[in-house]
Design a protein around this motif. Structure first.
Motif, mmCIF file in Angstrom:
data_model
loop_
_atom_site.group_PDB
_atom_site.id
_atom_site.type_symbol
_atom_site.label_atom_id
_atom_site.label_comp_id
_atom_site.label_asym_id
_atom_site.label_seq_id
_atom_site.Cartn_x
_atom_site.Cartn_y
_atom_site.Cartn_z
ATOM 1 N N ALA A 26 0.826 -1.203 0.000
ATOM 2 C CA ALA A 26 0.000 0.000 0.000
ATOM 3 C C ALA A 26 0.864 1.257 0.000
ATOM 4 N N VAL A 27 0.298 2.327 -0.505
ATOM 5 C CA VAL A 27 0.936 3.639 -0.424
ATOM 6 C C VAL A 27 0.577 4.205 0.939
ATOM 7 N N ASP A 28 1.582 4.500 1.737
ATOM 8 C CA ASP A 28 1.344 5.042 3.083
ATOM 9 C C ASP A 28 1.163 6.552 3.063
ATOM 10 N N LYS A 29 2.041 7.237 2.318
ATOM 11 C CA LYS A 29 1.905 8.698 2.259
ATOM 12 C C LYS A 29 2.649 9.264 1.069
ATOM 13 N N PRO A 46 7.976 -8.616 -7.268
ATOM 14 C CA PRO A 46 8.259 -7.371 -7.990
ATOM 15 C C PRO A 46 6.954 -6.569 -8.061
ATOM 16 N N THR A 47 7.032 -5.286 -7.759
ATOM 17 C CA THR A 47 5.826 -4.477 -7.619
ATOM 18 C C THR A 47 5.820 -3.299 -8.588
ATOM 19 N N PRO A 48 4.917 -3.329 -9.587
ATOM 20 C CA PRO A 48 4.819 -2.179 -10.487
ATOM 21 C C PRO A 48 4.091 -1.009 -9.806
ATOM 22 N N VAL A 49 4.605 0.192 -10.049
ATOM 23 C CA VAL A 49 4.038 1.407 -9.467
ATOM 24 C C VAL A 49 3.885 2.437 -10.571
ATOM 25 N N LYS A 50 2.742 3.128 -10.573
ATOM 26 C CA LYS A 50 2.507 4.206 -11.540
ATOM 27 C C LYS A 50 2.216 5.482 -10.769
ATOM 28 N N VAL A 51 2.900 6.545 -11.169
ATOM 29 C CA VAL A 51 2.667 7.864 -10.578
ATOM 30 C C VAL A 51 2.070 8.741 -11.664
ATOM 31 N N ARG A 52 0.964 9.386 -11.337
ATOM 32 C CA ARG A 52 0.361 10.341 -12.265
ATOM 33 C C ARG A 52 0.477 11.716 -11.629
ATOM 34 N N PHE A 53 1.057 12.636 -12.390
ATOM 35 C CA PHE A 53 1.227 14.001 -11.907
ATOM 36 C C PHE A 53 0.011 14.838 -12.301
ATOM 37 N N LYS A 54 -0.207 15.927 -11.600
ATOM 38 C CA LYS A 54 -1.351 16.795 -11.895
ATOM 39 C C LYS A 54 -1.289 17.352 -13.308
ATOM 40 N N SER A 55 -0.102 17.406 -13.886
ATOM 41 C CA SER A 55 0.062 17.893 -15.257
ATOM 42 C C SER A 55 -0.418 16.863 -16.283
ATOM 43 N N PRO A 83 3.674 18.436 -8.843
ATOM 44 C CA PRO A 83 2.681 17.921 -7.900
ATOM 45 C C PRO A 83 2.145 16.564 -8.342
ATOM 46 N N ILE A 84 2.027 15.651 -7.396
ATOM 47 C CA ILE A 84 1.551 14.296 -7.660
ATOM 48 C C ILE A 84 0.039 14.238 -7.486
ATOM 49 N N ALA A 85 -0.654 13.694 -8.472
ATOM 50 C CA ALA A 85 -2.108 13.525 -8.389
ATOM 51 C C ALA A 85 -2.458 12.195 -7.727
ATOM 52 N N GLU A 86 -1.744 11.112 -8.114
ATOM 53 C CA GLU A 86 -2.021 9.808 -7.511
ATOM 54 C C GLU A 86 -0.852 8.855 -7.718
ATOM 55 N N VAL A 87 -0.760 7.888 -6.816
ATOM 56 C CA VAL A 87 0.224 6.814 -6.901
ATOM 57 C C VAL A 87 -0.560 5.515 -6.880
ATOM 58 N N ILE A 88 -0.338 4.673 -7.880
ATOM 59 C CA ILE A 88 -1.102 3.427 -8.013
ATOM 60 C C ILE A 88 -0.144 2.240 -7.949
ATOM 61 N N ILE A 89 -0.409 1.346 -7.021
ATOM 62 C CA ILE A 89 0.320 0.083 -6.928
ATOM 63 C C ILE A 89 -0.368 -0.907 -7.851
ATOM 64 N N ASP A 90 0.390 -1.640 -8.628
ATOM 65 C CA ASP A 90 -0.137 -2.647 -9.551
ATOM 66 C C ASP A 90 -1.222 -2.069 -10.466
ATOM 67 N N PRO A 91 -0.861 -1.087 -11.294
ATOM 68 C CA PRO A 91 -1.861 -0.436 -12.148
ATOM 69 C C PRO A 91 -2.545 -1.373 -13.150
#
Length: 98
Positions: A26-29, A46-55, A83-91
């Motif tokens: 899980a994303v803690d913070k 192995p854990t894929p992570v996707k970060v989506r920025f506000k842009s 700025p980060i909009a969201e962080v998704i584990i296992d997108p």
């Protein structure tokens, strides 16, 4: 498999065949450009992570199984200060998250 792939897969055998461990990441913070992710279960994968920025820009990476072997928390400092909009584990919804 290990000799052909040239990689230590003890994490795979121990978690899937020798134990009845659960995978729970899980994303803690998220604070600015620092993301803290934890593995609350015992199974390491192995854990894929996707970060989506506000842009609208996106960033993907895969944390190797070894990330979780020493301690259950990973702190990731992104190079981008956007700025980060969201962080998704296992997108792609491929892992057995419990």
């Amino acid at each position: 498999m290990e000799s052909e792939g040239g990689e230590d897969l003890s994490w795979f055998w121990r978690g899937w065949y020798l134990s009845n461990w659960k995978y729970d990441v899980a994303v803690d913070k998220v604070e600015g450009s620092v993301v803290t992710i934890s593995n609350r279960g015992q199974l390491v994968l192995p854990t894929p992570v996707k970060v989506r920025f506000k842009s609208g820009e996106k960033l993907r990476m895969t944390l190797p199984a070894e990330t979780w072997m020493q301690k259950g928390t990973y702190t990731w400092t992104l190079e981008s200060k956007a700025p980060i909009a969201e962080v998704i584990i296992d997108p792609d919804h491929m892992l057995p998250d419990g």
